[in-house]
Design an enzyme around this catalytic site. Structure first.
Site: not given
Length: 537
Positions: A429, A448
């Site tokens: 992301h 992440c």
């Protein structure tokens, strides 16, 4: 070992029955020899379900000890592979090579031949598994290595071997990737360096920069020459050529390429070849864990390199910096493979429960209006008024709310996320924290993978399904609304951890063991008998 099988087969290959003087039909001596061989095979194979089933189905016939040209080819091919297992960073002793060789040579009776027969099959299956998909179950070495090695069916391996040219089949077992070939080449080179005594004296300095001179600069010069980054030189001053060599070294070792030999650069330059060799052999084991088709187009994230790449037909077509999980027990990014299915433009951040209860709940207990940009949502999907909530009554177990952050430039996920649904809740992301990408070590996230150039990454992914990917993406971004865009073609994503890998030009690169995982793998390999010597005995 010449003619060892004939000791048995000059009798065993003669079939027939003998009639005793009593008129009772009994097994001939030759038949008794065959029976003894089969009984030994059945007994030895009974400890292994795959071997037992294999020999039962082939009528306990010999594979390795058959006295024929194909038997010789099979024995020779396997024994060569076991003898040379160290070329793959595998321990020869693991396969009992010396004992197996002696067992074959000393086999005089049908029983001894039967036991040797199964010992050969067992060694073959162990070696085939090790060189194809690694010696270890990855998760047994570190809980965050979620990867499942592509272990092949044992019986199928043996049966395919029997239908193939023995030497040719054994050559197909290890990975055939350019990375694996490069690692093998570097392993051989480093072993030669170690045999010659290493790279010479280390650099005794905290920092060296252009214009400096003295003994430390000479040591740096010599070290760069032996490492292969600098042509032979008699320079005693840190000159332009040495600066270029330092920059080249820094680029190949994941360091800030400023041409100044600071403490971090000197520490890497001073690493002995033995340490590099460990990284190479661990990388070979890791490469075996990923010995499968990776996808004509795939995304490759190397955690130690802090990069994310798009690979098309084995060539890097896009690359960007990344930020990975912080080196803490609950934040380290895991290693696994999955398939990217879609991207979400203007994403809502659904705060993982672990973050909600460990980080935000204590803040809310101290001040109900803390992190006001986050919304509390109840089980019916309704936004909760914080003023009506007594947060002190809640714990990590009974906290009843979801926490969400609406789309926007301040959203923790930035303006786009790339989804490959997995049980670890890991994805790629954007991020509003752009400053972190300028750092040398970029391990700061909750697990992440944050991308430095997420829009360009999105354009590259969309280029195969829309005519104007930038316009397509920006049009949806400008709405401010959360929008899911499916990828027409799913893209495999491989999150790997390599402290040694070759670049597009075939040059070996090294990175630091940021999570200490390679150290664990090396310890396990050493416990199995892997050694740094060129010949492991």
């Amino acid at each position: 070992m010449v003619g060892f099988a004939r000791k048995f087969y000059r009798y065993a290959m003669v079939s027939g029955l003998a009639v005793l003087s009593t008129g009772v039909i009994a097994a001939s001596p030759a038949q008794a020899q065959v029976t003894a061989f089969k009984q030994a095979v059945a007994e030895a194979a009974s400890r292994d379900d795959a071997l037992s089933a294999f020999y039962r189905e082939n009528g306990f016939q010999p594979v390795w000890t058959v006295d024929s040209p194909i038997g010789v080819e099979r024995r020779s091919a396997l024994l060569r592979a076991l003898r040379d297992a160290d070329q793959h960073g595998l321990p020869v002793k693991r396969y009992n090579f010396d004992a197996l060789y002696a067992q074959l040579g000393d086999a005089d009776t049908p029983r001894e031949l039967g036991l040797a027969e199964v010992a050969m099959s067992d060694a073959f299956l162990t070696y085939a598994k090790d060189v194809q998909s690694g010696m270890f179950k990855p998760s047994s070495l570190d809980n965050d290595i979620k990867r499942k090695a592509p272990v092949r069916d044992r019986r199928e391996n043996l049966e395919t071997f029997l239908d193939s040219d023995p030497s040719a089949f054994i050559k197909t077992l290890p990975p055939t990737t350019s990375q694996y070939v490069g690692l093998m080449k570097e392993k051989k080179r480093l072993e030669h360096v170690i045999d010659l005594g290493g790279w010479g004296p280390t650099v005794q300095a905290k920092k060296l920069k252009p214009g400096d001179s003295g003994k430390a600069v000479v040591a740096l010069r010599n070290r760069l020459i032996t490492l292969g980054y600098l042509e032979r030189s008699a320079a005693i001053t840190f000159d332009t050529e040495m600066q270029k060599a330092v920059q080249a070294f820094q680029l190949a070792n994941g360091l800030e390429a400023d041409g100044v030999a600071g403490s971090g650069t000197i520490a890497e330059i001073n690493r002995p070849p033995q340490e590099r060799l460990k990284s190479i052999m661990v990388a070979m084991e890791r490469e075996r864990w990923l010995n499968k088709e990776r996808g004509e187009r795939h995304v490759l994230v190397n955690l130690t390199d802090f990069t994310a790449r798009i690979i098309d037909h084995d060539a890097v077509t896009f690359e960007t910096r990344s930020v990975v999980g912080k080196n803490q027990s609950d934040r380290r990014s895991p290693e696994f493979s999955d398939v990217m299915e879609h991207m979400v433009i203007n994403p809502t951040w659904n705060v993982p429960r672990s973050i909600a209860t460990k980080e935000y709940l204590p803040m809310l207990k101290r001040n109900p209006n803390a992190v006001s940009y986050l919304k509390l949502v109840n089980s019916r999907g309704q936004v909760v008024n914080r003023g009506n909530v007594n947060f002190s009554q809640f714990t990590a177990r009974n906290f009843p709310f979801d926490i969400k952050q609406a789309p926007g430039s301040r959203n923790a996920l930035g303006l786009v996320k790339f989804m490959f649904p997995n049980k670890y809740n890991i994805y790629l992301h954007d991020t509003p924290a752009k400053n972190l990408f300028s750092r040398e070590v970029r391990a700061y996230s909750h697990g992440c993978i944050r991308l430095h150039q997420p829009f360009d990454f999105a354009y590259a992914l969309l280029a195969r399904q829309v005519d104007n990917p930038k316009e397509y993406f920006q049009t949806r971004l400008k709405t401010g609304r959360e929008t899911t865009v499916d990828l027409i073609q799913d893209i495999p994503v491989h999150i790997i951890y390599r402290t040694a890998f070759s670049d597009a030009k075939g040059h070996m690169n090294y990175r630091r063991d940021i999570y200490g995982r390679d150290a664990k793998i090396w310890k396990a390999m050493a416990n199995e008998g892997v050694a740094l010597d060129a010949v492991q005995g």
